[in-house]
Design an enzyme around this catalytic site. Structure first.
Site, short mmCIF file in Angstrom:
data_model
loop_
_atom_site.label_atom_id
_atom_site.label_comp_id
_atom_site.label_asym_id
_atom_site.label_seq_id
_atom_site.Cartn_x
_atom_site.Cartn_y
_atom_site.Cartn_z
N GLU A 153 5.13 -35.95 6.38
CA GLU A 153 3.55 -35.57 5.79
C GLU A 153 3.16 -34.08 5.82
O GLU A 153 2.12 -33.72 4.77
CB GLU A 153 2.77 -36.01 7.30
CG GLU A 153 2.64 -37.36 7.36
CD GLU A 153 3.67 -37.92 8.30
OE1 GLU A 153 4.76 -37.22 8.44
OE2 GLU A 153 3.70 -39.02 8.59
N PHE A 168 -0.21 -44.87 22.95
CA PHE A 168 0.73 -44.65 22.01
C PHE A 168 0.31 -43.81 20.86
O PHE A 168 -0.60 -44.52 20.13
CB PHE A 168 1.53 -45.92 21.56
CG PHE A 168 2.74 -45.95 20.54
CD1 PHE A 168 3.78 -45.03 21.02
CD2 PHE A 168 2.47 -46.32 19.42
CE1 PHE A 168 4.95 -44.90 20.16
CE2 PHE A 168 3.46 -46.22 18.48
CZ PHE A 168 4.71 -45.43 18.81
N GLN A 169 1.13 -42.96 20.10
CA GLN A 169 0.76 -42.11 19.32
C GLN A 169 -0.99 -41.56 19.29
O GLN A 169 -1.34 -41.33 18.20
CB GLN A 169 1.04 -42.54 17.85
CG GLN A 169 2.41 -43.16 17.44
CD GLN A 169 2.91 -43.51 16.52
OE1 GLN A 169 2.03 -44.24 15.49
NE2 GLN A 169 3.87 -43.02 15.96
N LYS A 229 -8.90 -46.48 14.86
CA LYS A 229 -8.42 -47.89 14.20
C LYS A 229 -9.56 -48.76 14.18
O LYS A 229 -9.72 -49.48 13.25
CB LYS A 229 -7.06 -48.10 14.72
CG LYS A 229 -6.53 -49.14 14.08
CD LYS A 229 -4.97 -49.66 14.56
CE LYS A 229 -4.37 -51.03 13.72
NZ LYS A 229 -3.10 -50.83 14.06
N MET A 270 14.87 -12.86 2.56
CA MET A 270 13.93 -11.57 2.68
C MET A 270 13.98 -11.27 4.09
O MET A 270 13.90 -10.00 4.31
CB MET A 270 12.38 -12.37 2.51
CG MET A 270 11.36 -11.16 2.85
SD MET A 270 11.30 -10.00 1.96
CE MET A 270 10.33 -10.59 0.36
C1 LIG Z 1 8.02 -21.89 7.80
C2 LIG Z 1 8.57 -20.76 7.83
N1 LIG Z 1 9.70 -20.38 8.67
C3 LIG Z 1 9.99 -19.01 8.64
C4 LIG Z 1 9.36 -18.05 7.91
C5 LIG Z 1 10.11 -16.69 8.04
N2 LIG Z 1 10.62 -16.31 6.58
C6 LIG Z 1 10.01 -15.38 5.74
S1 LIG Z 1 10.88 -15.43 4.14
C7 LIG Z 1 12.33 -16.19 5.01
C8 LIG Z 1 13.43 -16.18 4.31
C9 LIG Z 1 13.37 -17.24 3.04
O1 LIG Z 1 14.51 -17.52 2.74
P1 LIG Z 1 14.77 -18.26 1.30
O2 LIG Z 1 13.81 -19.34 1.25
O3 LIG Z 1 16.30 -18.72 1.37
O4 LIG Z 1 14.34 -17.38 0.18
P2 LIG Z 1 14.78 -15.91 0.06
O5 LIG Z 1 14.30 -14.88 0.57
O6 LIG Z 1 16.31 -15.87 0.11
O7 LIG Z 1 14.71 -15.85 -1.46
C10 LIG Z 1 11.93 -16.61 6.45
C11 LIG Z 1 12.93 -17.38 7.20
C12 LIG Z 1 8.49 -18.32 7.04
N3 LIG Z 1 7.85 -17.62 6.30
N4 LIG Z 1 8.09 -19.75 7.06
#
Ligand SMILES: Cc1ncc(C[n+]2csc(CCOP(=O)(O)OP(=O)(O)O)c2C)c(N)n1
Length: 579
Positions: free
Chosen positions: A49, A111-112, A161, A477
């Site tokens: 979803e 439920f749910q 529902k 990042m």
């Molecule tokens: C759902 C979610 N969980 C954690 C983060 C924290 N976060 C920001 S950037 C990042 C790294 C992203 O890694 P990737 O998708 O491999 O991209 P890259 O930075 O290597 O280009 C994380 C863990 C986030 N923004 N969103």
């Protein structure tokens, strides 16, 4: 008519022609009614979803129309939550509909059963629970109106529902009026005059545009305004493309990873004209120093934004498209003619930009297969109307920095929430909205793995997008932050066990290409363009490349690090200067 059929009929009245979702116990009646409308409403059965909500967002942002997603009660609705929250942060018009346990069981831990009204209350523009089948048409029509009008946003509708199964004689109204919601569209002429007075007194004006200018379809009016004032324009990441980035007045994107020219301009401008931008911390850094030495004119349709983060000298509440048009007229009426007035200021900014670009080109030529190189090549390869969606991380910021966009709605990224996993389902939604344009998902290996199961949906529904995974085997990042600010203590950022994304694509009966050398990248793009199905590019970029320059979190803009012309300092230099 039964409630379930009336729900579908009301969606048709709203011209809904596609919805993304997953069926389940409490929403079976709605899906059952949908069975008879196959030729009118495309029902895209996703794999999670969250994917449905992001696809609805991608659809909405590419088309300007309201996107729709559907789920069952409890876990189904809960899985929509990230996408709904994302849509609120980026003012995206979506309507999320979920089933609920029958009314007599609400509150019984049936439920749910989940209290979706409680959960969605803080992350929607408004939420509704339909308690009687008679209320179905009016509530659904109100939901779409609220989602799209004024400052758009997500609306959640909870439908028990038994309400879906109840008989009703309710008619679908032609119009709905919401007396308590009448957004101000037209600006106050006195404020326009005050704003123009500041512009006439300015020496170094800067136009800063945010996502609101895309939402209000204000590109044309923005261009006219900028060319009348002949002032430089910078955008937030949400507004990338609203002003053509190849225009001589463009300074590209500003903010945490913005260009040096844009950030230099924001620091030094004496009159900042901001439109449809909410001054997030990613733009301002430390807000107190951000304000120094400048007057601020702030245009926004949402009065709650004005003065929220930054003190404003001239507030203008209204729709960006209308306000910019009126500002141009007022500027001309007040006698602004001197096209050379800010030429020294423009020349300085242009010089900075050209020097930076020359430095970047030198780096790209020296380095191996890097994210910079890929984004620059991708920028040259894609057409002006192609849509790029992104995950969240370095790849997103490399894309922001190196991929040029000339049209609004061609750069679709999760700006406010920064939701990893946004890219692939948003690309799917965008492609459904714009089947004739090429859609690319510029992704990270981490982000892609959060919603990669939607490859199955793309295959099943023959939706072609091109995911380009800049695979650095890190949560890049975060790794960059740890390298720069935590003395390289890499804790919880290594992705050494990544799958082969080529083989993963193949497992979904799609094509995949692994790219390991610079010379292979453009060929892979050409191959993906030729294939008639989704083709995944697994691009093995350098592991520890950094996206620079960078505004260290909660710092002053002048403390930006890692630049090549203006902001040459390192983090150690910043710390030493603070002492
Ligand atoms: C759902 C979610 N969980 C954690 C983060 C924290 N976060 C920001 S950037 C990042 C790294 C992203 O890694 P990737 O998708 O491999 O991209 P890259 O930075 O290597 O280009 C994380 C863990 C986030 N923004 N969103």
């Amino acid at each position: 008519m039964k409630g379930n059929k009336l729900m579908v009929e009301t969606l048709l009245k709203e011209k809904v022609d596609v919805l993304f979702g997953i069926n389940g116990g409490a929403i079976i009646p709605f899906y059952d009614a949908l069975y008879d409308y196959k030729d009118k409403i495309r029902n895209i059965l996703v794999r999670h979803e969250q994917g449905a909500a992001h696809a609805a967002e991608g659809y909405a942002r590419a088309s300007g129309k309201v996107g729709t997603c559907v789920a069952t009660s409890g876990p189904g609705g809960c899985n929509l939550v990230t996408g709904i929250a994302d849509a609120l942060m980026d003012s995206v018009p979506i309507v999320a509909i979920a089933g609920q346990v029958p009314t007599h069981l609400i509150g019984n831990d049936a439920f749910q059963e989940t209290d979706m009204m409680g959960i969605t209350n803080p992350i929607t523009k408004q939420n509704f629970q339909i308690r009687k089948a008679d209320d179905i048409p009016i509530i659904i029509r109100k939901a779409y109106k609220l989602a799209r009008e004024g400052r758009p946003g997500p609306i959640y509708i909870d439908v028990p529902k038994d309400v879906q199964l109840a008989e009703t004689n309710a008619k679908i109204p032609d119009n709905v009026d919401i007396p308590s919601y009448r957004p101000t569209l037209n600006p106050n002429p006195i404020q326009l005059k005050r704003a123009v007075k500041l512009m006439l007194e300015a020496e170094m004006p800067l136009i800063l545009v945010g996502g609101g200018t895309i939402i209000s379809n204000a590109s044309k009016e923005l261009l006219e305004f900028a060319e009348t004032l002949v002032a430089p324009v910078s955008s937030t990441t949400m507004a990338k493309g609203v002003f053509p980035e190849d225009h001589p007045l463009s300074l590209h994107v500003t903010g945490m990873h913005g260009t040096e020219a844009a950030n230099y301009a924001i620091i030094n401008t004496d009159v900042l004209i901001a439109a449809g931008c909410r001054f997030s911390d990613r733009i301002t850094g430390d807000t107190k120093s951000f304000q120094e030495g400048k007057k601020v004119i702030h245009i926004d349709i949402d009065p709650a934004e004005i003065g929220k983060n930054v003190k404003v000298d001239v507030p203008i509440v209204g729709d960006a498209k209308i306000v910019l048009k009126e500002l141009t007229k007022t500027l001309i009426a007040e006698g602004f003619k001197d096209k050379n007035k800010f030429s020294a200021w423009r020349k300085k900014l242009k010089e900075i930009m050209e020097l930076c670009e020359a430095e970047e080109d030198k780096a790209i030529a020296k380095e191996d297969l890097t994210a910079k190189f890929c984004c620059k090549e991708l920028s040259k390869f894609i057409k002006a109307d192609a849509i790029i969606t992104t995950g969240v991380g370095q790849h997103q910021m490399f894309g922001e920095h190196f991929i040029m966009r000339k049209n609004p709605r061609t750069w679709i990224t999760s700006g406010g929430a920064g939701t990893m996993g946004f890219g692939l389902p948003a690309a799917m939604g965008a492609k459904v909205a714009k089947p004739d344009v090429e859609v690319y998902d510029l992704d990270g290996d981490g982000s892609f793995q959060m919603t990669a199961q939607e490859l199955a949906t793309l295959k099943e529904h023959k939706i072609k997008v091109v995911p380009i995974i800049l695979n650095n085997r890190y949560l890049g990042m975060v790794r960059q932050w740890l390298e720069l600010f935590q003395k390289k203590r890499y804790s919880g950022v290594e992705y050494t066990g990544n799958p082969s994304f080529q083989k993963m694509a193949e497992a979904f009966h799609l094509k995949g290409i692994t790219v390991t050398k610079k010379s292979e990248f453009v060929d892979a793009l050409k191959q993906a363009r030729k294939n008639d199905e989704t083709t995944v590019l697994d691009v093995m970029v350098e592991e520890e490349e950094n996206i620079l320059p960078m505004l260290p979190p909660a710092s002053k803009l002048k403390e930006i690090i890692g630049g090549s012309v203006i902001f040459k300092q390192s983090w150690d230099d910043v710390l030493a200067a603070r002492k």
